[in-house]
Design a protein around this motif. Structure first.
Motif, PDB file in Angstrom:
ATOM      1  N   GLU A  87       0.832  -1.210   0.000  1.00  0.00           N
ATOM      2  CA  GLU A  87       0.000   0.000   0.000  1.00  0.00           C
ATOM      3  C   GLU A  87       0.864   1.257   0.000  1.00  0.00           C
ATOM      4  OE1 GLU A  87      -3.827   1.929   2.397  1.00  0.00           O
ATOM      5  OE2 GLU A  87      -2.991  -0.026   2.991  1.00  0.00           O
ATOM      6  N   LEU A  88       1.950   1.245   0.774  1.00  0.00           N
ATOM      7  CA  LEU A  88       2.847   2.394   0.794  1.00  0.00           C
ATOM      8  C   LEU A  88       3.496   2.620  -0.571  1.00  0.00           C
ATOM      9  CD1 LEU A  88       4.633   1.900   4.234  1.00  0.00           C
ATOM     10  CD2 LEU A  88       3.072   3.761   3.616  1.00  0.00           C
ATOM     11  N   THR A  89       3.770   1.534  -1.275  1.00  0.00           N
ATOM     12  CA  THR A  89       4.339   1.637  -2.623  1.00  0.00           C
ATOM     13  C   THR A  89       3.366   2.337  -3.560  1.00  0.00           C
ATOM     14  OG1 THR A  89       5.622  -0.398  -2.298  1.00  0.00           O
ATOM     15  CG2 THR A  89       5.260   0.328  -4.565  1.00  0.00           C
ATOM     16  N   ALA A  90       2.113   1.907  -3.519  1.00  0.00           N
ATOM     17  CA  ALA A  90       1.092   2.546  -4.354  1.00  0.00           C
ATOM     18  C   ALA A  90       0.904   4.004  -3.962  1.00  0.00           C
ATOM     19  CB  ALA A  90      -0.222   1.781  -4.244  1.00  0.00           C
ATOM     20  N   ASN A  91       0.912   4.279  -2.665  1.00  0.00           N
ATOM     21  CA  ASN A  91       0.753   5.661  -2.196  1.00  0.00           C
ATOM     22  C   ASN A  91       1.905   6.551  -2.666  1.00  0.00           C
ATOM     23  OD1 ASN A  91      -1.591   4.981  -0.852  1.00  0.00           O
ATOM     24  ND2 ASN A  91      -0.623   4.769   1.156  1.00  0.00           N
ATOM     25  N   ARG A  92       3.140   6.038  -2.579  1.00  0.00           N
ATOM     26  CA  ARG A  92       4.299   6.821  -2.992  1.00  0.00           C
ATOM     27  C   ARG A  92       4.225   7.137  -4.493  1.00  0.00           C
ATOM     28  NH1 ARG A  92       9.545   7.419  -1.168  1.00  0.00           N
ATOM     29  NH2 ARG A  92       8.467   7.637   0.838  1.00  0.00           N
ATOM     30  N   ALA A  93       3.897   6.125  -5.298  1.00  0.00           N
ATOM     31  CA  ALA A  93       3.788   6.354  -6.741  1.00  0.00           C
ATOM     32  C   ALA A  93       2.661   7.328  -7.060  1.00  0.00           C
ATOM     33  CB  ALA A  93       3.563   5.029  -7.460  1.00  0.00           C
ATOM     34  N   ALA A  94       1.533   7.170  -6.379  1.00  0.00           N
ATOM     35  CA  ALA A  94       0.387   8.046  -6.633  1.00  0.00           C
ATOM     36  C   ALA A  94       0.715   9.497  -6.283  1.00  0.00           C
ATOM     37  CB  ALA A  94      -0.818   7.561  -5.829  1.00  0.00           C
ATOM     38  N   GLU A  95       1.395   9.699  -5.168  1.00  0.00           N
ATOM     39  CA  GLU A  95       1.764  11.055  -4.755  1.00  0.00           C
ATOM     40  C   GLU A  95       2.687  11.711  -5.776  1.00  0.00           C
ATOM     41  OE1 GLU A  95       4.104  13.278  -1.034  1.00  0.00           O
ATOM     42  OE2 GLU A  95       3.962  11.096  -1.129  1.00  0.00           O
ATOM     43  N   LEU A  96       3.669  10.964  -6.245  1.00  0.00           N
ATOM     44  CA  LEU A  96       4.642  11.523  -7.181  1.00  0.00           C
ATOM     45  C   LEU A  96       4.049  11.741  -8.574  1.00  0.00           C
ATOM     46  CD1 LEU A  96       7.699   9.335  -6.131  1.00  0.00           C
ATOM     47  CD2 LEU A  96       7.427  11.786  -5.708  1.00  0.00           C
ATOM     48  N   LEU A  97       3.071  10.908  -8.933  1.00  0.00           N
ATOM     49  CA  LEU A  97       2.481  10.983 -10.273  1.00  0.00           C
ATOM     50  C   LEU A  97       1.148  11.720 -10.291  1.00  0.00           C
ATOM     51  CD1 LEU A  97       3.208   7.284 -11.307  1.00  0.00           C
ATOM     52  CD2 LEU A  97       4.335   9.327 -12.235  1.00  0.00           C
ATOM     53  N   GLN A  98       0.715  12.185  -9.120  1.00  0.00           N
ATOM     54  CA  GLN A  98      -0.559  12.891  -8.992  1.00  0.00           C
ATOM     55  C   GLN A  98      -1.719  12.010  -9.448  1.00  0.00           C
ATOM     56  OE1 GLN A  98       0.220  16.642 -11.108  1.00  0.00           O
ATOM     57  NE2 GLN A  98       0.763  17.598  -9.150  1.00  0.00           N
ATOM     58  N   LEU A  99      -1.738  10.812  -8.896  1.00  0.00           N
ATOM     59  CA  LEU A  99      -2.794   9.845  -9.167  1.00  0.00           C
ATOM     60  C   LEU A  99      -3.447   9.435  -7.859  1.00  0.00           C
ATOM     61  CD1 LEU A  99      -0.796   7.436 -11.539  1.00  0.00           C
ATOM     62  CD2 LEU A  99      -2.426   9.205 -12.267  1.00  0.00           C
ATOM     63  N   GLN A 100      -4.444   8.591  -7.958  1.00  0.00           N
ATOM     64  CA  GLN A 100      -5.007   7.942  -6.786  1.00  0.00           C
ATOM     65  C   GLN A 100      -4.289   6.614  -6.561  1.00  0.00           C
ATOM     66  OE1 GLN A 100      -7.364   9.236  -4.694  1.00  0.00           O
ATOM     67  NE2 GLN A 100      -7.111  11.078  -5.994  1.00  0.00           N
ATOM     68  N   PRO A 101      -4.019   6.221  -5.313  1.00  0.00           N
ATOM     69  CA  PRO A 101      -3.374   4.925  -5.061  1.00  0.00           C
ATOM     70  C   PRO A 101      -4.127   3.763  -5.707  1.00  0.00           C
ATOM     71  CG  PRO A 101      -3.388   6.235  -3.063  1.00  0.00           C
ATOM     72  CD  PRO A 101      -4.228   6.980  -4.062  1.00  0.00           C
ATOM     73  N   SER A 102      -5.428   3.906  -5.802  1.00  0.00           N
ATOM     74  CA  SER A 102      -6.246   2.847  -6.399  1.00  0.00           C
ATOM     75  C   SER A 102      -6.066   2.740  -7.902  1.00  0.00           C
ATOM     76  CB  SER A 102      -7.724   3.093  -6.086  1.00  0.00           C
ATOM     77  OG  SER A 102      -8.136   4.361  -6.579  1.00  0.00           O
ATOM     78  N   ASP A 103      -5.255   3.610  -8.481  1.00  0.00           N
ATOM     79  CA  ASP A 103      -4.954   3.539  -9.908  1.00  0.00           C
ATOM     80  C   ASP A 103      -3.551   3.003 -10.170  1.00  0.00           C
ATOM     81  OD1 ASP A 103      -7.437   4.558 -10.552  1.00  0.00           O
ATOM     82  OD2 ASP A 103      -6.738   6.640 -10.615  1.00  0.00           O
TER      83      ASP A 103
END
Length: 387
Positions: A87-103
């Motif tokens: 989950e932290l991996t998805a959150n980190r990528a989402a934050e940097l890419l301006q996405l939702q973690p669920s994407d």
């Protein structure tokens, strides 16, 4: 190029210190749209890794804009810590890419049961480094292909051109190659404009006829993932029939590359069963032979021991009369109607590519399984894998 050839995609692969052997080990692939349609097929192993559980859940809506992959650790059976790491991996990528973690789809490959704070920080640091290096050029695509490798000796890539669109892919896999899905990770990108339901239908047909028919060692991974992302950036609403045909061809190409890089193998064996009552029975017969260690060791020793083929066929529920079965090896019929035919010393099994043809004389269906021989090198490599 491969995954960055379709319009709308960027990729990167970086070294984050996760793999003991060094080299690139964190990969990010981003779909910049305008569409974010996606589909995926996962391992059917009930003991699935945390990234599979995460990705299966977030793809229920058929939407994903990024894939994060790491090699050097499977993040499987690592408890609550492993689930949190995903989950932290998805959150980190989402934050940097301006996405939702669920994407964000997350994939991992490596040793089962490995995953500590060093692993977590390596993945999170790798995501930041990879996002900073995202590009749509050939170098970026190659770095991504390299970054997902574990025991692989070469990167696996494929590209197909459709009518107004393209499909690109990277893959990894050299061991634990058995369905459902052949440890194997695949990322496929396309700039065709297709809905997620269309992607799902095409992908399931493609995996059925490709990765599900690679059975190198009979061992099923906990982490297998094949993800397909469509950007729609070509503006072409692809013909579903053409798209599926191209996707099947691309996945079969990758499946053959997986087979050719199987751990320790000295023969790439194609087992084809013809004359079966149904396609499923043809698959079952070919797979039974592919999983016979006696057969696989015979091929390693260049011994055309066709009796081991018939013995494996007999373990299935397929329809056949034993006294009607024919078996050929590399073009030489060694068994006709359940009895010896050509002398076995006329069969040359020294080439790496080996073909076994079985005719059940029970129907019109045909299917092939890709497998490998069982060698000393395979045993050595897998006896020392975690050391």
């Amino acid at each position: 190029m491969t995954i960055t050839t379709p319009k709308g995609f960027r990729a990167a692969g970086v070294a984050a210190g996760i793999k003991k052997s060094g080299g690139r080990d964190v990969v990010v692939v981003v779909n910049d749209g305008p569409s974010a349609a996606a589909a995926a097929v996962f391992t059917s192993n009930r003991c699935e890794a945390h990234p599979v559980t995460w990705s299966r859940r977030i793809l229920e809506d058929g939407v994903a804009s990024a894939v994060v992959l790491n090699s050097g650790g499977a993040n499987c059976f690592t408890g609550a810590f492993g689930a949190e790491t995903t989950e932290l991996t998805a959150n980190r990528a989402a934050e940097l890419l301006q996405l939702q973690p669920s994407d964000v789809i997350v994939c991992s490959t490596g040793l089962i049961g490995s995953g500590d704070e060093k692993f977590r920080q390596g993945v999170l640091t790798g995501v930041k480094l990879a996002v900073a290096e995202l590009a749509d050029d050939e170098t970026a695509a190659q770095h991504a292909a390299d970054g997902i490798l574990t025991t692989d000796s070469v990167a696996k890539t494929a590209l197909r051109e459709g009518t107004g669109y393209s499909i690109g892919a990277i893959a990894k896999g050299a061991g634990m190659l058995a369905p459902g899905l052949a440890t194997m990770l695949v990322v496929i990108t396309t700039d065709a404009d297709l809905e997620s339901a269309q992607l799902d239908t095409a992908l399931r047909e493609a995996t059925r006829l490709s990765f599900d028919r690679v059975d190198s060692d009979g061992a099923m991974s906990t982490n297998d993932t094949v993800a397909l992302l469509a950007s729609g950036a070509s503006g072409t609403a692809a013909d579903e029939g053409e798209f599926t045909s191209l996707l099947v061809d691309l996945c079969q190409d990758l499946a053959r590359q997986l087979q050719a890089d199987a751990e320790g193998a000295s023969h790439d064996i194609t087992i084809t069963t013809t004359g079966a009552a149904t396609e499923d029975e043809a698959v079952a017969v070919s797979r039974a032979v592919s999983r016979s260690n006696l057969f696989k060791t015979a091929i390693f020793g260049n011994d055309p021991n066709w009796g081991r083929v018939l013995a494996a066929i007999g373990t299935t529920d397929a329809q056949f009369v034993p006294q009607q079965i024919d078996v050929s090896m590399n073009g030489v019929m060694v068994c006709r109607a359940g009895t010896p035919d050509a002398p076995v010393d006329t069969v040359d099994l020294t080439p790496r590519k080996t073909a076994v043809l079985i005719d059940l004389h029970a129907g019109d269906a045909t299917a092939s399984i890709l497998t490998n021989d069982l060698t000393h090198d395979y045993v050595h490599e897998n006896s020392a894998y975690s050391s």
